[in-house]
Design a protein around this motif. Sequence first.
Motif, PDB file in Angstrom:
ATOM      1  N   PHE A  47      74.429  94.142  54.521  1.00 59.87           N
ATOM      2  CA  PHE A  47      73.540  94.258  53.368  1.00 59.87           C
ATOM      3  C   PHE A  47      72.264  93.440  53.579  1.00 59.87           C
ATOM      4  CE2 PHE A  47      72.004  92.415  49.365  1.00 59.87           C
ATOM      5  CZ  PHE A  47      71.644  93.576  48.691  1.00 59.87           C
ATOM      6  N   PHE A  48      72.402  92.181  53.971  1.00 62.34           N
ATOM      7  CA  PHE A  48      71.227  91.335  54.151  1.00 62.34           C
ATOM      8  C   PHE A  48      70.416  91.746  55.381  1.00 62.34           C
ATOM      9  CE2 PHE A  48      73.581  88.307  51.390  1.00 62.34           C
ATOM     10  CZ  PHE A  48      72.591  88.148  50.431  1.00 62.34           C
ATOM     11  N   THR A  49      71.083  92.289  56.391  1.00 65.65           N
ATOM     12  CA  THR A  49      70.360  92.790  57.554  1.00 65.65           C
ATOM     13  C   THR A  49      69.390  93.889  57.143  1.00 65.65           C
ATOM     14  OG1 THR A  49      72.134  92.257  59.107  1.00 65.65           O
ATOM     15  CG2 THR A  49      70.587  93.961  59.773  1.00 65.65           C
ATOM     16  N   GLY A  50      69.850  94.821  56.333  1.00 69.35           N
ATOM     17  CA  GLY A  50      68.982  95.898  55.869  1.00 69.35           C
ATOM     18  C   GLY A  50      67.892  95.417  54.941  1.00 69.35           C
ATOM     19  N   LEU A  51      68.223  94.490  54.054  1.00 63.99           N
ATOM     20  CA  LEU A  51      67.258  93.991  53.073  1.00 63.99           C
ATOM     21  C   LEU A  51      66.095  93.265  53.737  1.00 63.99           C
ATOM     22  CD1 LEU A  51      66.913  93.925  49.971  1.00 63.99           C
ATOM     23  CD2 LEU A  51      67.945  91.645  50.030  1.00 63.99           C
ATOM     24  N   PHE A  52      66.415  92.337  54.626  1.00 66.48           N
ATOM     25  CA  PHE A  52      65.354  91.603  55.307  1.00 66.48           C
ATOM     26  C   PHE A  52      64.696  92.462  56.388  1.00 66.48           C
ATOM     27  CE2 PHE A  52      68.016  87.966  53.825  1.00 66.48           C
ATOM     28  CZ  PHE A  52      67.058  87.380  53.010  1.00 66.48           C
ATOM     29  N   GLY A  53      65.439  93.437  56.893  1.00 68.18           N
ATOM     30  CA  GLY A  53      64.882  94.316  57.918  1.00 68.18           C
ATOM     31  C   GLY A  53      63.743  95.170  57.405  1.00 68.18           C
ATOM     32  N   ILE A  54      63.877  95.726  56.207  1.00 64.77           N
ATOM     33  CA  ILE A  54      62.792  96.558  55.673  1.00 64.77           C
ATOM     34  C   ILE A  54      61.564  95.704  55.366  1.00 64.77           C
ATOM     35  CG2 ILE A  54      63.594  96.403  53.273  1.00 64.77           C
ATOM     36  CD1 ILE A  54      62.573  99.244  52.852  1.00 64.77           C
ATOM     37  N   ALA A  55      61.782  94.451  54.958  1.00 59.99           N
ATOM     38  CA  ALA A  55      60.643  93.558  54.723  1.00 59.99           C
ATOM     39  C   ALA A  55      59.884  93.306  56.023  1.00 59.99           C
ATOM     40  CB  ALA A  55      61.126  92.236  54.130  1.00 59.99           C
ATOM     41  N   GLY A  56      60.603  93.070  57.106  1.00 59.87           N
ATOM     42  CA  GLY A  56      59.956  92.861  58.401  1.00 59.87           C
ATOM     43  C   GLY A  56      59.244  94.099  58.899  1.00 59.87           C
ATOM     44  N   ALA A  57      59.842  95.269  58.644  1.00 56.56           N
ATOM     45  CA  ALA A  57      59.221  96.527  59.077  1.00 56.56           C
ATOM     46  C   ALA A  57      57.855  96.712  58.442  1.00 56.56           C
ATOM     47  CB  ALA A  57      60.137  97.698  58.736  1.00 56.56           C
ATOM     48  N   VAL A  58      57.758  96.407  57.158  1.00 57.21           N
ATOM     49  CA  VAL A  58      56.503  96.610  56.435  1.00 57.21           C
ATOM     50  C   VAL A  58      55.477  95.536  56.787  1.00 57.21           C
ATOM     51  CG1 VAL A  58      55.449  96.679  54.142  1.00 57.21           C
ATOM     52  CG2 VAL A  58      57.650  97.796  54.535  1.00 57.21           C
ATOM     53  N   LEU A  59      55.908  94.290  56.928  1.00 60.28           N
ATOM     54  CA  LEU A  59      54.980  93.170  57.103  1.00 60.28           C
ATOM     55  C   LEU A  59      54.638  92.871  58.559  1.00 60.28           C
ATOM     56  CD1 LEU A  59      56.450  90.712  54.437  1.00 60.28           C
ATOM     57  CD2 LEU A  59      54.474  92.227  54.212  1.00 60.28           C
ATOM     58  N   GLN A  60      55.476  93.339  59.503  1.00 61.40           N
ATOM     59  CA  GLN A  60      55.231  93.003  60.906  1.00 61.40           C
ATOM     60  C   GLN A  60      55.317  94.187  61.859  1.00 61.40           C
ATOM     61  OE1 GLN A  60      57.925  89.753  62.063  1.00 61.40           O
ATOM     62  NE2 GLN A  60      56.187  88.372  61.938  1.00 61.40           N
ATOM     63  N   LEU A 247      65.634  85.423  58.991  1.00 59.43           N
ATOM     64  CA  LEU A 247      64.411  85.517  59.795  1.00 59.43           C
ATOM     65  C   LEU A 247      64.618  86.425  61.006  1.00 59.43           C
ATOM     66  CD1 LEU A 247      63.218  81.802  59.683  1.00 59.43           C
ATOM     67  CD2 LEU A 247      62.171  83.765  58.540  1.00 59.43           C
ATOM     68  N   VAL A 248      65.811  86.389  61.586  1.00 62.60           N
ATOM     69  CA  VAL A 248      66.107  87.257  62.720  1.00 62.60           C
ATOM     70  C   VAL A 248      66.161  88.721  62.264  1.00 62.60           C
ATOM     71  CG1 VAL A 248      67.842  87.859  64.451  1.00 62.60           C
ATOM     72  CG2 VAL A 248      67.282  85.471  64.041  1.00 62.60           C
ATOM     73  N   SER A 249      66.748  88.964  61.091  1.00 58.82           N
ATOM     74  CA  SER A 249      66.762  90.320  60.534  1.00 58.82           C
ATOM     75  C   SER A 249      65.340  90.792  60.246  1.00 58.82           C
ATOM     76  CB  SER A 249      67.587  90.350  59.242  1.00 58.82           C
ATOM     77  OG  SER A 249      68.914  89.956  59.474  1.00 58.82           O
ATOM     78  N   PHE A 250      64.533  89.905  59.688  1.00 60.56           N
ATOM     79  CA  PHE A 250      63.129  90.204  59.415  1.00 60.56           C
ATOM     80  C   PHE A 250      62.404  90.560  60.717  1.00 60.56           C
ATOM     81  CE2 PHE A 250      58.704  88.919  58.892  1.00 60.56           C
ATOM     82  CZ  PHE A 250      58.372  89.464  57.661  1.00 60.56           C
ATOM     83  N   SER A 251      62.674  89.771  61.759  1.00 59.97           N
ATOM     84  CA  SER A 251      62.059  90.034  63.065  1.00 59.97           C
ATOM     85  C   SER A 251      62.527  91.354  63.652  1.00 59.97           C
ATOM     86  CB  SER A 251      62.390  88.888  64.036  1.00 59.97           C
ATOM     87  OG  SER A 251      61.965  87.647  63.522  1.00 59.97           O
ATOM     88  N   ALA A 252      63.801  91.698  63.398  1.00 61.30           N
ATOM     89  CA  ALA A 252      64.318  92.981  63.872  1.00 61.30           C
ATOM     90  C   ALA A 252      63.519  94.131  63.276  1.00 61.30           C
ATOM     91  CB  ALA A 252      65.798  93.117  63.516  1.00 61.30           C
ATOM     92  N   GLY A 253      63.232  94.029  61.974  1.00 61.12           N
ATOM     93  CA  GLY A 253      62.432  95.078  61.347  1.00 61.12           C
ATOM     94  C   GLY A 253      61.055  95.176  61.947  1.00 61.12           C
ATOM     95  N   GLY A 254      60.412  94.020  62.171  1.00 66.58           N
ATOM     96  CA  GLY A 254      59.067  94.022  62.727  1.00 66.58           C
ATOM     97  C   GLY A 254      58.991  94.543  64.143  1.00 66.58           C
ATOM     98  N   SER A 255      60.034  94.270  64.933  1.00 60.57           N
ATOM     99  CA  SER A 255      59.992  94.656  66.342  1.00 60.57           C
ATOM    100  C   SER A 255      60.629  96.012  66.622  1.00 60.57           C
ATOM    101  CB  SER A 255      60.702  93.597  67.194  1.00 60.57           C
ATOM    102  OG  SER A 255      62.076  93.497  66.841  1.00 60.57           O
ATOM    103  N   GLN A 256      61.409  96.546  65.662  1.00 58.19           N
ATOM    104  CA  GLN A 256      62.175  97.756  65.932  1.00 58.19           C
ATOM    105  C   GLN A 256      61.690  99.000  65.207  1.00 58.19           C
ATOM    106  OE1 GLN A 256      65.664  97.544  67.944  1.00 58.19           O
ATOM    107  NE2 GLN A 256      63.902  96.423  68.696  1.00 58.19           N
ATOM    108  N   VAL A 257      61.024  98.837  64.059  1.00 54.08           N
ATOM    109  CA  VAL A 257      60.639 100.028  63.305  1.00 54.08           C
ATOM    110  C   VAL A 257      59.677 100.905  64.108  1.00 54.08           C
ATOM    111  CG1 VAL A 257      58.646  98.991  62.133  1.00 54.08           C
ATOM    112  CG2 VAL A 257      59.912 100.841  61.022  1.00 54.08           C
ATOM    113  N   GLY A 258      58.862 100.286  64.955  1.00 55.59           N
ATOM    114  CA  GLY A 258      57.926 101.050  65.767  1.00 55.59           C
ATOM    115  C   GLY A 258      58.603 101.988  66.741  1.00 55.59           C
ATOM    116  N   LEU A 259      59.846 101.667  67.146  1.00 56.13           N
ATOM    117  CA  LEU A 259      60.579 102.551  68.040  1.00 56.13           C
ATOM    118  C   LEU A 259      60.837 103.904  67.373  1.00 56.13           C
ATOM    119  CD1 LEU A 259      63.269 100.030  69.370  1.00 56.13           C
ATOM    120  CD2 LEU A 259      61.035 100.580  70.377  1.00 56.13           C
ATOM    121  N   ALA A 260      60.981 103.872  66.055  1.00 51.73           N
ATOM    122  CA  ALA A 260      61.296 105.105  65.324  1.00 51.73           C
ATOM    123  C   ALA A 260      60.062 105.851  64.853  1.00 51.73           C
ATOM    124  CB  ALA A 260      62.183 104.773  64.123  1.00 51.73           C
ATOM    125  N   VAL A 261      59.063 105.130  64.348  1.00 53.30           N
ATOM    126  CA  VAL A 261      57.915 105.805  63.733  1.00 53.30           C
ATOM    127  C   VAL A 261      56.699 105.879  64.653  1.00 53.30           C
ATOM    128  CG1 VAL A 261      58.675 105.161  61.423  1.00 53.30           C
ATOM    129  CG2 VAL A 261      57.052 103.683  62.640  1.00 53.30           C
TER     130      VAL A 261
END
Length: 389
Positions: A47-60, A247-261
């Motif tokens: 749950f927290f992985t997804g929550l912080f992950g979407i924040a990182g995706a948008v902000l980083q 913070l690691v989940s947040f970083s995952a969003g920032g570094s991984q969302v680009g692989l998809a979009v």
Amino acid sequence: MVGVEQIAVLSVGAVASFFMAWTVGAGWTPYAPSVGARTMTIMRAAFFTGLFGIAGAVLQGANVTEAMAAGLIEGVSISPIGAVIALTVAAGLVAIGVFAGYPLATAFTATGAVIGVGLALGGQPAYAKYQQILLLWVLTPFLCGGTAYGLARLIRRDDVPDEYTIPLFGGLVGLILANSPFTMLAPEQGGASVAAVLSEELPLSPLLGLAVVTLLVGLVLGGILLLEVRSSVRRGQRHLLFGIGALVSFSAGGSQVGLAVGPLVPMLTPLELPILVVLVFGGLGVMFGAWMGAPRMIKALARDFSSLGPRRATAALIPAFAIAQTAVLFGIPVSFNEIIVSAVIGSGYAVGGEKTSTGKILYTVFGWVVSLLLSFVLAFGLLTVVEML
């Protein structure tokens, strides 16, 4: 105007991109060390992985997204059909890894697929970018695993009590956080760090101002944890571990969302959509993927690779956070599972590695290499066949 055929292709591309985002999120394991340390349940971790992950995706997420959109191939733009093929191949391979219980490197599959379709379209290799990517991929196991090993060895010393290591680790996290890039602070430059922005307001040289702000952030976080451990060492340790996981989940969003979009961006040029819309779209995909698919991968890493206590789990997450932020800063697609696996293994070997599965480690590395080569061959071959037809 966008024609019916373009809308159809764009729709297929959007579905493939969202599926890729879902599989990326489903393969995330930032909280695996916390689960291994028995400070968090598997479902709460997802749950927290997804929550912080979407924040990182948008902000980083902008830097890596732009790299995947146009930084891997020179001379041509990825066509809509090419983007669909690249996303489908990459997502399919990652999905196989997720459901098989082995963490395939998402960056390997996505990068290989994009390069494959780019070369099939007649583009030229972006050798300078490949050097950056290869360097980080090769160095990640040594830097991340080695740092995790060193930190884990430090906290095992009897003459270094938790009352000192917890604030020290909090200070280290603060130093990294102060220099982490955020898109919203300088959108036109691809992002800027808190330290860089605040240092401009100080009557000091840029380098000295950056050092002062960085040190101040580290002291603040370390000081907060120092006050907390004085009342309860266990609570301070639990909060530190949760904060680093966030913070690691947040970083995952920032570094991984680009692989998809990233491959989807060239398809959206006629629509003139802001990149924020694309990042939110990808962020939703990785969030749902983390909620629905990540528990399986978290269990695999937390239970099968190494049994970590809270101390060594913290030692594993700190270098993972640092490496992920480095990838975000330079816009390099990096596998988050490679980061986490390296950190978990390094921390596990601090006690001799007797609980670390060597066979599964080798099998996982083999899977990473195969996924890179296979995604390239499949994407190149499929687009070549389509172009012939």
